[in-house]
Write a protein that holds these residues in place. Structure first.
Motif, PDB file in Angstrom:
ATOM      1  N   LEU A   1       1.513   6.491  -7.015  1.00  0.00           N
ATOM      2  CA  LEU A   1       0.198   7.297  -7.519  1.00  0.00           C
ATOM      3  C   LEU A   1       0.362   8.724  -7.251  1.00  0.00           C
ATOM      4  N   GLY A   2       1.439   9.097  -6.275  1.00  0.00           N
ATOM      5  CA  GLY A   2       1.533  10.527  -5.569  1.00  0.00           C
ATOM      6  C   GLY A   2       0.790  10.684  -4.564  1.00  0.00           C
ATOM      7  N   ARG A   3       1.182  11.345  -3.623  1.00  0.00           N
ATOM      8  CA  ARG A   3       0.442  11.458  -2.501  1.00  0.00           C
ATOM      9  C   ARG A   3      -0.666  12.285  -2.489  1.00  0.00           C
ATOM     10  N   GLU A   4      -0.715  13.234  -3.172  1.00  0.00           N
ATOM     11  CA  GLU A   4      -1.888  14.389  -3.465  1.00  0.00           C
ATOM     12  C   GLU A   4      -3.180  13.485  -3.771  1.00  0.00           C
ATOM     13  N   ASP A   5      -4.212  13.732  -3.100  1.00  0.00           N
ATOM     14  CA  ASP A   5      -5.548  13.080  -3.250  1.00  0.00           C
ATOM     15  C   ASP A   5      -5.463  11.705  -3.062  1.00  0.00           C
ATOM     16  N   VAL A   6      -4.458  11.137  -2.552  1.00  0.00           N
ATOM     17  CA  VAL A   6      -4.344   9.726  -2.359  1.00  0.00           C
ATOM     18  C   VAL A   6      -4.472   9.418  -0.673  1.00  0.00           C
ATOM     19  N   LEU A   7      -5.291   8.777  -0.041  1.00  0.00           N
ATOM     20  CA  LEU A   7      -5.374   8.270   1.450  1.00  0.00           C
ATOM     21  C   LEU A   7      -4.853   6.917   1.502  1.00  0.00           C
ATOM     22  N   LEU A   8      -3.938   6.697   2.438  1.00  0.00           N
ATOM     23  CA  LEU A   8      -3.310   5.385   2.780  1.00  0.00           C
ATOM     24  C   LEU A   8      -4.496   4.922   3.961  1.00  0.00           C
ATOM     25  N   CYS A   9      -5.184   3.659   3.860  1.00  0.00           N
ATOM     26  CA  CYS A   9      -6.160   3.157   4.677  1.00  0.00           C
ATOM     27  C   CYS A   9      -5.702   1.696   5.062  1.00  0.00           C
ATOM     28  N   GLY A  10      -6.113   1.231   6.407  1.00  0.00           N
ATOM     29  CA  GLY A  10      -5.895  -0.039   6.473  1.00  0.00           C
ATOM     30  C   GLY A  10      -5.409  -0.263   8.040  1.00  0.00           C
ATOM     31  N   GLU A  11      -5.646  -1.476   8.294  1.00  0.00           N
ATOM     32  CA  GLU A  11      -5.766  -2.152   9.841  1.00  0.00           C
ATOM     33  C   GLU A  11      -4.656  -3.301   9.744  1.00  0.00           C
TER      34      GLU A  11
ATOM     35  N   ALA B   1       0.756  -1.154   0.110  1.00  0.00           N
ATOM     36  CA  ALA B   1      -0.121   0.069  -0.067  1.00  0.00           C
ATOM     37  C   ALA B   1       0.769   1.218   0.072  1.00  0.00           C
ATOM     38  N   VAL B   2       1.775   1.191   0.910  1.00  0.00           N
ATOM     39  CA  VAL B   2       2.675   2.433   0.962  1.00  0.00           C
ATOM     40  C   VAL B   2       3.391   2.707  -0.392  1.00  0.00           C
ATOM     41  N   GLN B   3       3.942   1.545  -1.032  1.00  0.00           N
ATOM     42  CA  GLN B   3       4.740   1.740  -2.342  1.00  0.00           C
ATOM     43  C   GLN B   3       3.688   2.166  -3.430  1.00  0.00           C
ATOM     44  N   LEU B   4       2.405   1.681  -3.271  1.00  0.00           N
ATOM     45  CA  LEU B   4       1.511   1.961  -4.450  1.00  0.00           C
ATOM     46  C   LEU B   4       1.319   3.564  -4.184  1.00  0.00           C
ATOM     47  N   ALA B   5       0.866   3.873  -3.021  1.00  0.00           N
ATOM     48  CA  ALA B   5       0.581   5.389  -2.744  1.00  0.00           C
ATOM     49  C   ALA B   5       1.603   6.199  -3.295  1.00  0.00           C
ATOM     50  N   GLN B   6       2.919   5.773  -3.097  1.00  0.00           N
ATOM     51  CA  GLN B   6       4.188   6.606  -3.600  1.00  0.00           C
ATOM     52  C   GLN B   6       4.123   6.667  -4.961  1.00  0.00           C
TER      53      GLN B   6
ATOM     54  N   GLY C   1     -13.904  12.379  -3.476  1.00  0.00           N
ATOM     55  CA  GLY C   1     -12.980  12.877  -4.613  1.00  0.00           C
ATOM     56  C   GLY C   1     -11.591  12.359  -4.403  1.00  0.00           C
ATOM     57  N   LYS C   2     -11.411  11.430  -3.243  1.00  0.00           N
ATOM     58  CA  LYS C   2      -9.992  11.170  -3.013  1.00  0.00           C
ATOM     59  C   LYS C   2      -9.787   9.326  -3.866  1.00  0.00           C
ATOM     60  N   VAL C   3      -8.562   9.236  -4.016  1.00  0.00           N
ATOM     61  CA  VAL C   3      -8.036   7.671  -4.318  1.00  0.00           C
ATOM     62  C   VAL C   3      -7.593   7.204  -3.217  1.00  0.00           C
ATOM     63  N   LEU C   4      -8.204   5.815  -2.759  1.00  0.00           N
ATOM     64  CA  LEU C   4      -7.852   5.323  -1.513  1.00  0.00           C
ATOM     65  C   LEU C   4      -7.024   3.804  -1.857  1.00  0.00           C
ATOM     66  N   VAL C   5      -5.616   3.872  -0.973  1.00  0.00           N
ATOM     67  CA  VAL C   5      -5.290   2.654  -0.983  1.00  0.00           C
ATOM     68  C   VAL C   5      -5.383   1.831   0.166  1.00  0.00           C
ATOM     69  N   MET C   6      -5.965   0.771   0.384  1.00  0.00           N
ATOM     70  CA  MET C   6      -6.244   0.022   1.286  1.00  0.00           C
ATOM     71  C   MET C   6      -5.403  -1.497   1.452  1.00  0.00           C
ATOM     72  N   ALA C   7      -4.991  -1.658   2.798  1.00  0.00           N
ATOM     73  CA  ALA C   7      -4.568  -2.819   3.098  1.00  0.00           C
ATOM     74  C   ALA C   7      -5.264  -3.294   4.467  1.00  0.00           C
ATOM     75  N   THR C   8      -5.863  -4.581   4.419  1.00  0.00           N
ATOM     76  CA  THR C   8      -6.468  -5.165   5.632  1.00  0.00           C
ATOM     77  C   THR C   8      -6.112  -6.733   5.509  1.00  0.00           C
TER      78      THR C   8
END
Ligand code: MLT
Length: 239
Positions: free
Chosen positions: A61-71, A54-59, A96-103
């Motif tokens: 995609l560019g952090r603007e408008d991207v939220l990292l989510c997960g538990e 998730a962290v790699q993909l968010a990088q 309006g955000k793009v979410l990257v999610m790891a659960t």
């Protein structure tokens, strides 16, 4: 039409899904949260297998408008923007955000099903919308429960059974089912009137209560809150 239920993703090989619609269920809480996020205006969600992915993909995609989510163990991953509580995914936070999610179980289950003819995301919160879509499609359906740590999870089986029962009612001809679907439908007949109690008593429900997230269980037990059908295509979940 066939409706087959799988209580864990490990019960099936990806190749078995190529001619079927896979319906992925993780009631507590990944698919409930995905439904909530998209209903509240998130643009897309990228599910990943691990937090590092998730962290790699968010990088990328560019952090603007991207939220990292997960538990991990139910709690927000350190350094992430959001955890996995549907109550966090308000329009204010996610529109309006793009979410990257790891659960732990939900997002890996989605990866397992990526080779299906179509992949649809279901929870109690969007049950009827998914059933209507499946009834219209008239295709064979594989209902895949995320389960817990590769094992049976009561809340996912219950949701799978409710989905199978509702779909059976809508189809012109009685569908063929596997044994797991028969068991899930029997459970749903018994439990669907006291749904929240069953969810609260499940292992995942108890664990969430222990870490102070009992309200999430109540939220995830609400049937048909949103009329949306999220789909996974090309690694992204969108409406
Ligand atoms: C998962 O994917 O395992 C879950 O949704 C766990 C959780 O939300 O606590």
């Amino acid at each position: 039409v066939r409706i087959d239920v799988y209580f864990t993703p490990g019960e099936l090989a990806a190749s078995e899904l190529s001619s079927r619609i896979a319906v992925v269920i993780d009631v507590l809480r990944a698919t409930s949260t995905i439904v909530e996020a998209l209903a509240n205006g998130a643009r897309a969600i990228y599910p990943t297998q691990t937090a590092d992915d998730a962290v790699q993909l968010a990088q990328v995609l560019g952090r603007e408008d991207v939220l990292l989510c997960g538990e991990r163990r139910g709690l927000k991953i350190p350094g992430f923007d959001l955890g996995n509580s549907p109550l966090e995914f308000t329009a204010d936070r996610v529109a309006g955000k793009v979410l990257v999610m790891a659960t732990t179980n939900g997002t890996p289950a989605l990866s397992t099903c990526a080779g299906a003819k179509q992949v649809v995301i279901a929870s109690l919160c969007n049950l009827d919308a998914v059933v209507a879509e499946l009834a219209g499609a008239g295709e064979d359906v594989a209902v895949v429960c995320a389960g817990r740590e590769r094992r049976f999870a009561l809340e996912d089986a219950l949701c799978a059974g409710m989905l199978a029962r509702r779909l059976r009612e809508r189809l012109q001809r009685a569908p063929r089912t596997n044994d797991a679907a028969a068991v899930a439908m029997t459970l749903a007949r018994r439990a669907s009137r006291r749904l929240e109690g069953w969810l609260q008593r499940s292992a995942a429900g108890r664990q969430l209560r222990e870490i102070g997230l009992g309200d999430d269980v109540t939220y995830c037990a609400t049937v048909d809150r949103h009329a949306v059908v999220p789909r996974l295509r090309e690694r992204q979940i969108t409406l």
